[in-house]
Structures are given as structure tokens and as C-alpha cells.
Design an enzyme around this catalytic site. Structure first.
Site, PDB file in Angstrom:
ATOM      1  CB  SER A 239      -0.893   0.010   1.239  1.00 45.18           C
ATOM      2  OG  SER A 239      -0.111   0.351   2.364  1.00 45.18           O
ATOM      3  CE  LYS A 240      -1.204   6.429  -3.244  1.00 40.02           C
ATOM      4  NZ  LYS A 240      -2.655   6.475  -3.338  1.00 40.02           N
ATOM      5  NE  ARG A 241       0.378   0.542   5.848  1.00 43.62           N
ATOM      6  CZ  ARG A 241       0.889  -0.664   6.071  1.00 43.62           C
ATOM      7  NH1 ARG A 241       1.928  -0.814   6.844  1.00 43.62           N
ATOM      8  NH2 ARG A 241       0.347  -1.732   5.528  1.00 43.62           N
ATOM      9  CG  HIS A 242       4.605  -1.067   1.959  1.00 46.59           C
ATOM     10  ND1 HIS A 242       3.328  -1.566   1.838  1.00 46.59           N
ATOM     11  CD2 HIS A 242       5.080  -1.549   3.125  1.00 46.59           C
ATOM     12  CE1 HIS A 242       3.051  -2.311   2.888  1.00 46.59           C
ATOM     13  NE2 HIS A 242       4.096  -2.318   3.676  1.00 46.59           N
ATOM     14  N   GLY A 243       5.599   3.232   0.070  1.00 53.72           N
ATOM     15  CA  GLY A 243       6.198   4.052  -0.985  1.00 53.72           C
ATOM     16  C   GLY A 243       5.189   4.263  -2.088  1.00 53.72           C
TER      17      GLY A 243
END
Ligand code: GLU
Length: 466
Positions: A239-243
Site C-alpha cells: 500500500s501507499k505506506r510502502h512508498g
């Protein structure tokens, strides 16, 4: 199996093309190219509320940027309702589908009741055998098998068996007349002659339902390959958390498409330890057997490093073409080609992205070039200033302004004056670039050219009291 392969990528334009989708497209594309088959792009925009043209455009642009081309399409499902209607009629005529009058409220009430009794909510078949005629507001349902099992061999996961009790008499056409996802997908895959369906394993539950439609039509099912999803380094769903997760975000960050493609293909597919493949190599080596059963892990750091490697190995002409939009974005334009090529040559070994490379170009091409006086002061000692004056004389007499010529010139100058290079190297670097780290001094001087080099030395000395 190598004859007549047809694959497809059927994204729903309800968001930008993300890495997972791009990888699915890539696998389908590689498989088709490997088998000299066809790859089809189909935009599944039947959900009018959530689909947008902007997303569809983004998907198309992203695929183009990645170099994933298609042989047919893009088809838009929203323009193909007549085809789906034909399939619904075929199923009705064969007695494998039926009209159902149950209202949403009734179904909801029954669903609640089933849940309260701890049962799996499922259509209770009220209308299945009633042979009801068509009526406004009625839905069309598939007569799914009620007993037995559905078995298929998945090319990644092996044999999969699902009890038919778990299937529902799924809706094929909604009460407003629009086809459902399952019906449209199957109808299109049949119409377009799709032989291999390679998709994320989040669709695994849909497959027995879709197989039921093929069977009801009396048709052979295609081959299926369900690819494990992509996880972040923390083993949670990507998800966006990972970049950044959209393909275009990578383009904007200054990634080269080949770096992203190689990063993507390696999530879940491997070929020994090889990290980098050209497109022809990928096409030759790709196989569904190479796809692992467990989820692949995405690591942005790794793709960044890979991008650095690709930049280092790319030729300057190509990089120049890719770099121009990044330069324009920071106001560097109308620079003569030769100078840019030289600049790129110096920045290639030290740039992991095109954006970083464009930033690196600032020191050469940004005008006006204004010294950081605070920084200069730290380096311009009286000794350095006196050397600089002599050096400036020497340089102004220098004829061949290339790395070799400059190196010889410096060597002569330093030897004669018994000066160590390190005394002058860092101050000169700061004078010429405003930075304490840069490409090699002679490379920098070559890119700047004689006039600009002398000019920067001159203005750095102004106001320094000598
Ligand atoms: N439109 C579906 C999606 O975007 C794909 C359907 C399929 O691969 O069968 O998830």
C-alpha cells in the site's frame, strides 16, 4: 499450447495503474509475446460511478510508458453491452439462467436471518424453478450447479477444487439491465478468444463462479494462472505506506521504465539469480512455472538501486531524451546539446534517478550562478586565494579544454609551484559548483567550458580583498 495463445489485461479504471496491475499486465504481455500470441487490453468500465476517463487514460499512458503494447483494444466494456445481452439470452434460452423477482429488501432480510442462524448468506433459490417471464426490475440469475465440485488446474497454484454448494446462483444482469462483472468478463473472454487468464489471486474466488458460466454455455474453460499478491517489506499487503504505488509516480520520480519493469517482474517471478533482463531476454525466459506460490515482496530501495544501475548503463543520447522534462521543470532550457551530453556523462555514475540527475545539472547550467558566500569563506584562505590567482593565469592560457588537457595543465602548475592538489581541489570545487561533493574537477571544468570556469573563479575572488 504454444499455438494461438491469447491473453488480456482488463483493468477497471477506478484508480491509477498501480504496481500490482502493472505486474499482471506484464506477465500477460510476456506470456503472449513468448508464445507469439496476442495480448489484448480491455477497460472494464461497467461501474459507471467509480470509473473515470482520467483513470483509463492513466492506465493506457502507464502501459505505453512501460513499453507494454497491445495487439487489440483498448476495448471498453461500456460500449459492449449488446454483446453481454446476447450471452444472457443464450443462457436464458438454454434454460441455464432465469428471471428472479426477489427484491433487495427480501434478499437483505433473508441474508440477516441466515447470518443470525450462523449460516453463510446465499440466495435461497426462491425463483430458480418458477420459470418466471421477463419483467421490468427482474434480475437474471445463473442456474449454478447445486452439488458436486468444480475442479480446475491453476497453472501457478495447481489443482483447485471447490464444492459447488459454495457457489451462488449469481446475478448475471441487474434489475437496471446492466450486466454484472462475472457475466461481462466471461462473455468478453469468450468473444475475444482469450486462452489464458493470468490475474491476481484476489480473483481466485471468482474463478469457480466464472467457470460455471462457461459450463452453462457449453464451452471449454480457458487456462487460469493466479498470481500471488505483492507485499511490502513488512509482509503486509502493498500500500501507499510502502512508498509510491502508481506507475506514473515512478515516471515522475525519474525512474527508467526498464528499471521498473525489471523490479516488477522479479516480484514473484525468478530466473536463478539474474537481476536484470533485456526485453528479449524476458520474453525468452518468462514462464508461468517461474512464478512462486507465495506472495512476492516489493522493495522500493532495491528498485531505486536498480534504477541507478540502468542509468549508469544507458547511453547519453537516451538519457538526454528522458531528462529534458525534468530539466524543464526546474527551469533549465535551451542548453546546447553537446554540453548536456557531457554533463550527463559526469552525472551518470552518481544519479539514481533522472530527477537527481536534473538536480545535478543545476550546478552547470543554472543562471545566474550565485556563490554561496558562507561556504566560500570557509575555503578561501589567503594561501588558497594566492594560488587561485596564479592558477587563473595558467588556465586562461590553456588551449585544450578537455579532461586530459586540464589534467596535464594542473600537473605542470602544481609541480612547478610544489603545491599539493588537495590544497586547491576542494576550494576549486566549491567555487565551480557551490558544493563540497561533485563529479571530478576536470570533468566539471570540461562541462563548464573555459569561459564559465574562469568567470566563476573571478567572481569568487571578487570581494575577497585581493
Ligand atoms: N477488472 C478486474 C480488475 O480490475 C479484472 C478482471 C479479471 O482479471 O478477470 O480487477
Amino acid at each position: 499450447m504454444t499455438q494461438g495463445v491469447v491473453t488480456r489485461f482488463p483493468p477497471s479504471p477506478t484508480g491509477y495503474l498501480h504496481l500490482g496491475g502493472a505486474r499482471t499486465a506484464l506477465f500477460n504481455w510476456l506470456f503472449a509475446r513468448k508464445h507469439k500470441g496476442k495480448f489484448i487490453l480491455r477497460i472494464e468500465d461497467t461501474d459507471r460511478e467509480r470509473s473515470t476517463e482520467e483513470y483509463a487514460r492513466d492506465i493506457i499512458e502507464s502501459l505505453k510508458w512501460l513499453g507494454i503494447d497491445w495487439d487489440e483494444g483498448p476495448y471498453f466494456q461500456s460500449q459492449r453491452f449488446h454483446i453481454y445481452q446476447g450471452y444472457i439470452e443464450r443462457l436464458l434460452e438454454a434454460g441455464n439462467a432465469y428471471y428472479c423477482y426477489c427484491t433487495q429488501e427480501e434478499l437483505e432480510r433473508k441474508r440477516q436471518e441466515a447470518m443470525e442462524r450462523g449460516l453463510k448468506p446465499k440466495y435461497d433459490l426462491t425463483c430458480r424453478e418458477k420459470d418466471l417471464p421477463e419483467k421490468a426490475g427482474a434480475v437474471v440469475r445463473l442456474k449454478s450447479p447445486l452439488s458436486g465440485v468444480t475442479t480446475f488446474r491453476d497453472l501457478v497454484r495447481g489443482v483447485i477444487t471447490v464444492p459447488n454448494e459454495e457457489l451462488d446462483d449469481l446475478v448475471l444482469r441487474r434489475s437496471d439491465g446492466t450486466p454484472t462483472y462475472h457475466l461481462a468478463v466471461v462473455a468478453d473472454d469468450i468473444e475475444l478468444g482469450v486462452t489464458h487468464i493470468i490475474r491476481g489471486d484476489d480473483h481466485l474466488n471468482n474463478t469457480p463462479r466464472q467457470i460455471a458460466i462457461y459450463r452453462a454455455l457449453g464451452l471449454q474453460i480457458p487456462h487460469y494462472a493466479h498470481v500471488p499478491m505483492i507485499l511490502g517489506p513488512d509482509k503486509k499487503r502493498l500500500s501507499k505506506r510502502h512508498g509510491a504505488t502508481s506507475v506514473m509516480a515512478y515516471k515522475e520520480m525519474g525512474y527508467l521504465p526498464m528499471a521498473l519493469l525489471n523490479g516488477l517482474v522479479r516480484i514473484g517471478w525468478s530466473y536463478g539469480d539474474q537481476e536484470k533482463f533485456t526485453l528479449p531476454e524476458l520474453i525468452e525466459k518468462f514462464s508461468l512455472e517461474g512464478i512462486g506460490k507465495s506472495p512476492g515482496v516489493f522493495n522500493q530501495e532495491k528498485i531505486l538501486d536498480l534504477n541507478g544501475v540502468y542509468i549508469r548503463e544507458s547511453d547519453e543520447e537516451y538519457l538526454l531524451k528522458e531528462l529534458i522534462p525534468f530539466l524543464e521543470e526546474i527551469g533549465i532550457r535551451d542548453i546546447e546539446r553537446e554540453g548536456l551530453i557531457k554533463a550527463i556523462r559526469t552525472l551518470k555514475p552518481r544519479s539514481k534517478t533522472l530527477r537527481e540527475m536534473a538536480e545535478g545539472c543545476r550546478m552547470y547550467f543554472e543562471r545566474p550562478f550565485v556563490h554561496d558566500r558562507e561556504l566560500l569563506k570557509r575555503f578561501l584562505t589567503p594561501e588558497v586565494i594566492s594560488i587561485l590567482h596564479r592558477l587563473r593565469e595558467r588556465l586562461s592560457a590553456q588551449k585544450s579544454w578537455d579532461i586530459q588537457g586540464l589534467e596535464d595543465c594542473f600537473k605542470g602548475f602544481l609541480d612547478e609551484g610544489k603545491i599539493k592538489l588537495k590544497v586547491i581541489a576542494q576550494p576549486l570545487r566549491v567555487i565551480l559548483t557551490n558544493r563540497t561533493a561533485s563529479p571530478g574537477l576536470f570533468e566539471v571544468m570540461e562541462v563548464l567550458g573555459k569561459d564559465e570556469t574562469l568567470r566563476r573563479i573571478d567572481i569568487s575572488l571578487l570581494g575577497e580583498g585581493i
